[in-house]
Design an enzyme around this catalytic site. Structure first.
Site, mmCIF file in Angstrom:
data_model
loop_
_atom_site.group_PDB
_atom_site.id
_atom_site.type_symbol
_atom_site.label_atom_id
_atom_site.label_comp_id
_atom_site.label_asym_id
_atom_site.label_seq_id
_atom_site.Cartn_x
_atom_site.Cartn_y
_atom_site.Cartn_z
ATOM 1 C CD GLN A 1 28.256 49.776 49.968
ATOM 2 O OE1 GLN A 1 29.359 49.602 49.448
ATOM 3 N NE2 GLN A 1 27.152 49.234 49.464
ATOM 4 C CG HIS B 1 30.966 48.758 45.388
ATOM 5 N ND1 HIS B 1 30.798 48.180 44.146
ATOM 6 C CD2 HIS B 1 29.792 48.555 46.041
ATOM 7 C CE1 HIS B 1 29.578 47.657 44.054
ATOM 8 N NE2 HIS B 1 28.956 47.879 45.207
ATOM 9 C CD GLU C 1 33.233 36.230 40.826
ATOM 10 O OE1 GLU C 1 32.723 36.430 39.716
ATOM 11 O OE2 GLU C 1 34.461 36.407 41.053
ATOM 12 C CE1 TYR D 1 40.878 34.542 40.440
ATOM 13 C CE2 TYR D 1 42.483 36.307 40.259
ATOM 14 C CZ TYR D 1 42.190 34.984 40.516
ATOM 15 O OH TYR D 1 43.196 34.106 40.833
ATOM 16 C CE1 TYR E 1 22.023 44.706 43.829
ATOM 17 C CE2 TYR E 1 23.463 46.373 42.889
ATOM 18 C CZ TYR E 1 23.223 45.392 43.827
ATOM 19 O OH TYR E 1 24.184 45.076 44.752
#
Length: 401
Positions: free
Chosen positions: A115, A175, A271, A281, A292
């Protein structure tokens, strides 16, 4: 096979006609798929599965540029040209005629695995260009932010400075977060991820690193004196909020001037938040959805005193990336809406807001069948989206001719 450009130029993709996964019936929840965590309940009414609400807007989809290699971020220059990042490490300029420039020279190297790569881009109020990327480092990599001045001919980036680096360094290709958002006061928010692997996940709620955080800095990389953890021992002064998983969408709500973000959940639990200074949070202590594998995340709880609830969540996930509040006159019926790109469902999501409540949801571009990576509003009021593909495109939504 895609239509020829001349045919596609004014191809209408209707605002209805969703795939079987959703039921666009007015007043009924749009999402009809079974949640991945059926035993979890929302903390308050309307926190998930908003009813279908359409503004009945007809629009055309017009191609702007093609031939991009996994475009990630977009930003308009003051002269109307469009900056687009390609994840492999190239920054391109799209001319008003749709022509792609050669890659802009002078950017730092990126770690373009998984990513990672060149991520978001923003044109700063100071005339400089800002971007985020996964920075290769000894022992791994990490999200970083840099800025520079685009040369007069647009061929290179000059006076490049790295203004922020995520810590600690980890060896992961997942991420990175990476959205850039300038606040009305000129401060710069940077969204991050917790790098997915357990050593990073466990640090999302710690203050001695910037994994799984929203960061707030001055444009030159300095730390604002009014940040919530400035002066606190063993805390990073740039932290604005904590307990986030992987934030790939961020924008300022024009109605309030506040930052809103959207982060990826695991298997369920994407979210929407409006992160407040110093608040936690919850990831990975509380979350909606599951691993997963189907296993519970942590203790499988969704609420805990002292931890913030999302304004809204999706289960199952849509894999959100890119968001834009619409406040232009070109589409009057869409004013006040929030648009969100969906990678997994390959759609553009339109949310109807009532203050900080999501009271309606609509799916657009349902026939596109391409992952939506970024969403921005152009100076002309059109909505621009980028598609995440090896032959990625930039498209814009305009009123139906």
């Amino acid at each position: 096979m895609r239509p020829a450009p001349a045919v596609f130029a004014l191809l209408l993709l209707a605002a209805c006609g969703a795939p079987p996964s959703v039921a666009q019936t007015p007043g009924q929840p749009l999402e009809t798929r079974s949640p991945n965590a059926p035993d979890q309940k929302p903390a308050f009414p309307g926190q998930t599965r908003a009813p279908f609400a359409t503004a009945k807007v007809a629009f055309d989809v017009v191609p702007v540029a093609k031939g991009l290699d996994h475009p990630w971020g977009m930003a308009f220059l003051p002269d109307g040209r469009l900056l687009v990042t390609e994840r492999a490490g190239r920054l391109r300029i799209v001319g008003k005629d749709g022509a792609l420039s050669a890659p802009v020279a002078g950017l730092p190297p990126v770690d373009a695995r998984g990513q990672g790569g060149l991520l978001d881009v923003a044109a700063g109020p100071d005339g400089l260009i800002y971007w985020t990327y996964s920075e290769p480092r000894e022992g791994g990599n990490g999200t970083a932010a840099a800025r520079g001045r685009l040369s007069a001919d647009g061929a290179k980036m000059e006076a490049v400075q790295v203004i922020w680096r995520q810590t600690p360094t980890l060896d992961s290709t997942l991420h990175f977060g990476g959205r850039l958002v300038f606040a009305p006061d000129g401060k710069l928010f940077i969204t991050t991820g917790e790098r997915s692997i357990l050593p990073g996940r466990h640090q999302a709620e710690r203050l001695d690193g910037t994994l799984g955080k929203v960061v707030r800095i001055n444009p030159d990389g300095g730390i604002p004196a009014d940040n919530p953890f400035v002066g606190k021992a063993d805390a990073k002064g740039e932290i604005w909020s904590l307990g986030h998983r992987n934030i790939q969408a961020g924008a300022i709500n024009p109605a309030t001037g506040r930052l809103w973000t959207i982060e990826h959940g695991a298997r369920g639990g994407d979210e929407i938040n409006a992160p407040l200074a110093g608040r936690d949070y919850g990831w990975p202590t509380i979350t909606y959805g599951t691993e997963y594998s189907g296993a519970k995340v942590g203790g499988g709880i969704t609420q805990k005193a002292g931890l913030e609830q999302p304004l809204y969540y999706w289960d199952p996930v849509i894999a959100p990336s890119g968001m834009a509040f619409y406040n232009s006159d070109l589409f009057p019926a869409w004013k006040g809406s929030l648009f969100v790109g969906s990678l997994k469902d390959q759609q553009l999501v339109r949310l109807t807001l009532d203050g900080e409540k999501i009271v309606g949801e609509e799916r657009l571009l349902t026939d596109l069948k391409e992952r939506i990576r970024d969403v921005i509003v152009g100076p002309d009021g059109s909505i621009y989206v980028s598609t995440d593909d090896s032959d990625g495109r930039v498209l814009k939504l305009v009123p139906k001719s």
